[in-house]
Write a protein that holds these residues in place. Structure first.
Motif, PDB file in Angstrom:
ATOM      1  N   ILE A 202       0.834  -1.208   0.000  1.00 50.24           N
ATOM      2  CA  ILE A 202       0.000   0.000   0.000  1.00 50.24           C
ATOM      3  C   ILE A 202       0.865   1.253   0.000  1.00 50.24           C
ATOM      4  O   ILE A 202       0.591   2.224  -0.712  1.00 50.24           O
ATOM      5  N   THR A 203       1.942   1.236   0.786  1.00 47.81           N
ATOM      6  CA  THR A 203       2.863   2.386   0.830  1.00 47.81           C
ATOM      7  C   THR A 203       3.505   2.619  -0.537  1.00 47.81           C
ATOM      8  O   THR A 203       3.598   3.759  -1.003  1.00 47.81           O
ATOM      9  N   ALA A 204       3.939   1.556  -1.190  1.00 53.95           N
ATOM     10  CA  ALA A 204       4.571   1.690  -2.508  1.00 53.95           C
ATOM     11  C   ALA A 204       3.584   2.229  -3.534  1.00 53.95           C
ATOM     12  O   ALA A 204       3.923   3.103  -4.346  1.00 53.95           O
ATOM     13  N   LEU A 205       2.341   1.742  -3.490  1.00 52.25           N
ATOM     14  CA  LEU A 205       1.334   2.198  -4.447  1.00 52.25           C
ATOM     15  C   LEU A 205       0.884   3.630  -4.142  1.00 52.25           C
ATOM     16  O   LEU A 205       0.501   4.371  -5.050  1.00 52.25           O
ATOM     17  N   THR A 206       0.940   4.018  -2.884  1.00 55.34           N
ATOM     18  CA  THR A 206       0.668   5.405  -2.527  1.00 55.34           C
ATOM     19  C   THR A 206       1.717   6.324  -3.126  1.00 55.34           C
ATOM     20  O   THR A 206       1.398   7.372  -3.702  1.00 55.34           O
ATOM     21  N   SER A 207       2.986   5.921  -3.010  1.00 56.01           N
ATOM     22  CA  SER A 207       4.072   6.701  -3.600  1.00 56.01           C
ATOM     23  C   SER A 207       3.917   6.781  -5.111  1.00 56.01           C
ATOM     24  O   SER A 207       4.058   7.855  -5.715  1.00 56.01           O
ATOM     25  N   TYR A 208       3.604   5.663  -5.737  1.00 54.42           N
ATOM     26  CA  TYR A 208       3.352   5.645  -7.184  1.00 54.42           C
ATOM     27  C   TYR A 208       2.249   6.637  -7.537  1.00 54.42           C
ATOM     28  O   TYR A 208       2.378   7.409  -8.498  1.00 54.42           O
ATOM     29  N   GLY A 209       1.176   6.628  -6.758  1.00 51.59           N
ATOM     30  CA  GLY A 209       0.049   7.525  -7.026  1.00 51.59           C
ATOM     31  C   GLY A 209       0.413   8.991  -6.914  1.00 51.59           C
ATOM     32  O   GLY A 209      -0.077   9.824  -7.684  1.00 51.59           O
ATOM     33  N   GLU A 210       1.261   9.325  -5.954  1.00 50.98           N
ATOM     34  CA  GLU A 210       1.694  10.720  -5.795  1.00 50.98           C
ATOM     35  C   GLU A 210       2.481  11.188  -7.009  1.00 50.98           C
ATOM     36  O   GLU A 210       2.247  12.285  -7.533  1.00 50.98           O
ATOM     37  N   TYR A 211       3.411  10.363  -7.470  1.00 56.43           N
ATOM     38  CA  TYR A 211       4.202  10.733  -8.657  1.00 56.43           C
ATOM     39  C   TYR A 211       3.338  10.735  -9.915  1.00 56.43           C
ATOM     40  O   TYR A 211       3.497  11.591 -10.785  1.00 56.43           O
ATOM     41  N   LEU A 212       2.435   9.779 -10.013  1.00 60.45           N
ATOM     42  CA  LEU A 212       1.563   9.716 -11.184  1.00 60.45           C
ATOM     43  C   LEU A 212       0.669  10.949 -11.263  1.00 60.45           C
ATOM     44  O   LEU A 212       0.468  11.520 -12.341  1.00 60.45           O
ATOM     45  N   GLY A 213       0.124  11.366 -10.112  1.00 60.16           N
ATOM     46  CA  GLY A 213      -0.719  12.553 -10.091  1.00 60.16           C
ATOM     47  C   GLY A 213       0.041  13.794 -10.529  1.00 60.16           C
ATOM     48  O   GLY A 213      -0.492  14.636 -11.271  1.00 60.16           O
ATOM     49  N   LEU A 214       1.303  13.902 -10.111  1.00 64.69           N
ATOM     50  CA  LEU A 214       2.134  15.034 -10.527  1.00 64.69           C
ATOM     51  C   LEU A 214       2.378  14.993 -12.034  1.00 64.69           C
ATOM     52  O   LEU A 214       2.219  16.013 -12.727  1.00 64.69           O
ATOM     53  N   ALA A 215       2.738  13.817 -12.547  1.00 64.26           N
ATOM     54  CA  ALA A 215       2.990  13.684 -13.976  1.00 64.26           C
ATOM     55  C   ALA A 215       1.736  13.978 -14.789  1.00 64.26           C
ATOM     56  O   ALA A 215       1.800  14.625 -15.841  1.00 64.26           O
ATOM     57  N   PHE A 216       0.601  13.517 -14.296  1.00 68.03           N
ATOM     58  CA  PHE A 216      -0.663  13.759 -14.998  1.00 68.03           C
ATOM     59  C   PHE A 216      -0.945  15.254 -15.099  1.00 68.03           C
ATOM     60  O   PHE A 216      -1.341  15.751 -16.153  1.00 68.03           O
ATOM     61  N   GLN A 217      -0.743  15.981 -14.016  1.00 69.44           N
ATOM     62  CA  GLN A 217      -1.040  17.411 -14.032  1.00 69.44           C
ATOM     63  C   GLN A 217      -0.078  18.180 -14.935  1.00 69.44           C
ATOM     64  O   GLN A 217      -0.499  19.089 -15.657  1.00 69.44           O
ATOM     65  N   ILE A 218       1.183  17.835 -14.882  1.00 68.18           N
ATOM     66  CA  ILE A 218       2.142  18.531 -15.745  1.00 68.18           C
ATOM     67  C   ILE A 218       1.799  18.297 -17.213  1.00 68.18           C
ATOM     68  O   ILE A 218       1.775  19.236 -18.020  1.00 68.18           O
ATOM     69  N   THR A 219       1.523  17.038 -17.582  1.00 68.57           N
ATOM     70  CA  THR A 219       1.185  16.760 -18.982  1.00 68.57           C
ATOM     71  C   THR A 219      -0.142  17.404 -19.354  1.00 68.57           C
ATOM     72  O   THR A 219      -0.325  17.832 -20.502  1.00 68.57           O
ATOM     73  N   ASP A 220      -1.056  17.510 -18.402  1.00 68.16           N
ATOM     74  CA  ASP A 220      -2.327  18.196 -18.660  1.00 68.16           C
ATOM     75  C   ASP A 220      -2.070  19.673 -18.972  1.00 68.16           C
ATOM     76  O   ASP A 220      -2.667  20.238 -19.903  1.00 68.16           O
ATOM     77  N   ASP A 221      -1.186  20.286 -18.199  1.00 63.59           N
ATOM     78  CA  ASP A 221      -0.825  21.686 -18.441  1.00 63.59           C
ATOM     79  C   ASP A 221      -0.166  21.856 -19.807  1.00 63.59           C
ATOM     80  O   ASP A 221      -0.414  22.836 -20.518  1.00 63.59           O
ATOM     81  N   LEU A 222       0.689  20.905 -20.172  1.00 55.93           N
ATOM     82  CA  LEU A 222       1.367  20.981 -21.467  1.00 55.93           C
ATOM     83  C   LEU A 222       0.371  20.842 -22.618  1.00 55.93           C
ATOM     84  O   LEU A 222       0.465  21.549 -23.635  1.00 55.93           O
ATOM     85  N   LEU A 223      -0.607  19.950 -22.447  1.00 53.04           N
ATOM     86  CA  LEU A 223      -1.618  19.768 -23.486  1.00 53.04           C
ATOM     87  C   LEU A 223      -2.476  21.013 -23.656  1.00 53.04           C
ATOM     88  O   LEU A 223      -2.932  21.318 -24.762  1.00 53.04           O
ATOM     89  N   ASP A 224      -2.684  21.747 -22.565  1.00 48.55           N
ATOM     90  CA  ASP A 224      -3.482  22.969 -22.664  1.00 48.55           C
ATOM     91  C   ASP A 224      -2.765  24.037 -23.477  1.00 48.55           C
ATOM     92  O   ASP A 224      -3.396  24.936 -24.028  1.00 48.55           O
ATOM     93  N   VAL A 225      -1.442  23.903 -23.575  1.00 44.36           N
ATOM     94  CA  VAL A 225      -0.648  24.841 -24.365  1.00 44.36           C
ATOM     95  C   VAL A 225      -0.450  24.328 -25.784  1.00 44.36           C
ATOM     96  O   VAL A 225      -0.589  25.063 -26.762  1.00 44.36           O
ATOM     97  N   GLN A 226      -0.145  23.033 -25.899  1.00 47.15           N
ATOM     98  CA  GLN A 226       0.292  22.486 -27.184  1.00 47.15           C
ATOM     99  C   GLN A 226      -0.657  21.460 -27.776  1.00 47.15           C
ATOM    100  O   GLN A 226      -0.393  20.927 -28.856  1.00 47.15           O
ATOM    101  N   GLY A 227      -1.744  21.156 -27.079  1.00 45.87           N
ATOM    102  CA  GLY A 227      -2.630  20.094 -27.521  1.00 45.87           C
ATOM    103  C   GLY A 227      -3.484  20.472 -28.715  1.00 45.87           C
ATOM    104  O   GLY A 227      -3.509  21.618 -29.167  1.00 45.87           O
ATOM    105  N   ASP A 228      -4.212  19.469 -29.205  1.00 50.56           N
ATOM    106  CA  ASP A 228      -5.122  19.612 -30.341  1.00 50.56           C
ATOM    107  C   ASP A 228      -6.545  19.561 -29.805  1.00 50.56           C
ATOM    108  O   ASP A 228      -6.938  18.572 -29.181  1.00 50.56           O
ATOM    109  N   THR A 229      -7.321  20.603 -30.050  1.00 47.52           N
ATOM    110  CA  THR A 229      -8.700  20.656 -29.541  1.00 47.52           C
ATOM    111  C   THR A 229      -9.496  19.441 -29.971  1.00 47.52           C
ATOM    112  O   THR A 229     -10.266  18.872 -29.178  1.00 47.52           O
TER     113      THR A 229
END
Length: 293
Positions: A202-229
């Motif tokens: 559970i601890t390992a998957l919690t850590s995975y989730g924290e990093y995944l959430g960060l990566a998801f948000q950064i890529t979401d921000d990038l798509l808002d700049v460079q993405g295709d509607t």
């Protein structure tokens, strides 16, 4: 897996014709508008990573998707992000009006906790599954926290307050850890807890989730700049329109991409003690660097 989730979601809500039909039509309109089902997939994938039983997690997976969908309906309202398009379709308030959209979000949120409670009661009734009922209560409390004023709602509040203001990186990280990351992390924890994972797992998957959430948000921000509607299913540039601070605006595009890559690598490394049973989670993390919607 998405078809399995959709089938479970279909039976978790009242039918469209249930009185009053308009609210159930509105709830279903957004819930079945073509979402990625990331949060329920994460819950089921975490369950499989700890070699648990999917059927014990499906109710929580559905509840997580309902809560996520409710947040999107409310985010799109004129008082929030004021978006007319979501997943390539008119947003809920455009189709059903603002009042019904608010109530549809409320309906999905309350149904999510009703579904969790029903699942806990069902396990209590089964004398062999009292420990699972206790785990459901733990998951219910964690999901409530992750989606409440110290989680997703709190992050949304700070996001609104930060509009048209310059904020530092630590403040922006707090916003995204709560607005987006909290429910992603809790999806992993829910699957691991209900799947019977050990504390170490559970601890390992919690850590995975924290990093995944960060990566998801950064890529979401990038798509808002460079993405295709057309591929995103929503207009690009909404962050700039709402004068929001994002990872690209604070770090620049190149450093934001590097931050996303680092977060994904950390997420994958968090799974080092798992074998092939966690391969879906590894692939989901790597996919974030390539996603177009």
């Amino acid at each position: 897996m998405a078809l399995q989730i959709d089938s479970a979601l279909e039976t978790s809500l009242p039918e469209e014709k249930a009185i009053p039909p308009v609210i159930h039509q509105s709830m279903r309109y957004s819930l079945f508008a073509g979402g990625k089902r990331l949060r329920p997939v994460l819950a089921l994938a975490a369950c499989r990573a700890v070699q648990g039983d999917d059927s014990k997690v499906m109710a929580a997976a559905c509840a997580l998707e309902m809560i996520h969908t409710y947040s999107l309906i409310h985010d799109d309202l004129p008082a929030m992000d004021d978006d007319d398009l979501r997943r390539g379709k008119p947003t809920n308030h455009i189709v059903y009006g603002e009042a019904m959209a608010i109530l549809a979000g409320d309906g999905l949120l309350t149904r999510a906790f009703g579904l969790l409670a029903e699942s806990a009661f069902a396990e209590v009734a089964d004398q062999q599954e009292t420990s699972l009922a206790q785990r459901y209560l733990q998951v219910m409390a964690e999901i409530a926290h992750a989606s409440g004023s110290q989680g997703m709602i709190g992050g949304q509040v700070m996001d609104i307050e930060a509009e048209e203001q310059k904020i530092d990186l630590s403040t922006m990280e707090y916003i995204h850890q709560h607005k987006t990351g909290a429910l992603i992390k809790t999806s992993l924890r829910a699957g691991a807890i209900l799947g019977g994972g050990s504390e170490e797992e559970i601890t390992a998957l919690t850590s995975y989730g924290e990093y995944l959430g960060l990566a998801f948000q950064i890529t979401d921000d990038l798509l808002d700049v460079q993405g295709d509607t057309a591929k995103l299913g929503k207009p690009v540039g909404s962050d700039e329109k709402n004068q929001k601070s994002t990872y690209p605006s604070l770090l620049g595009l190149e450093k934001a991409r590097e931050a996303a890559e680092t977060a994904v690598q950390s997420a994958v490394e968090a799974l080092d003690n798992f074998g092939p049973e966690a391969e879906l989670l590894r692939q989901l993390a790597l996919y974030l660097l390539e996603r177009e919607n």
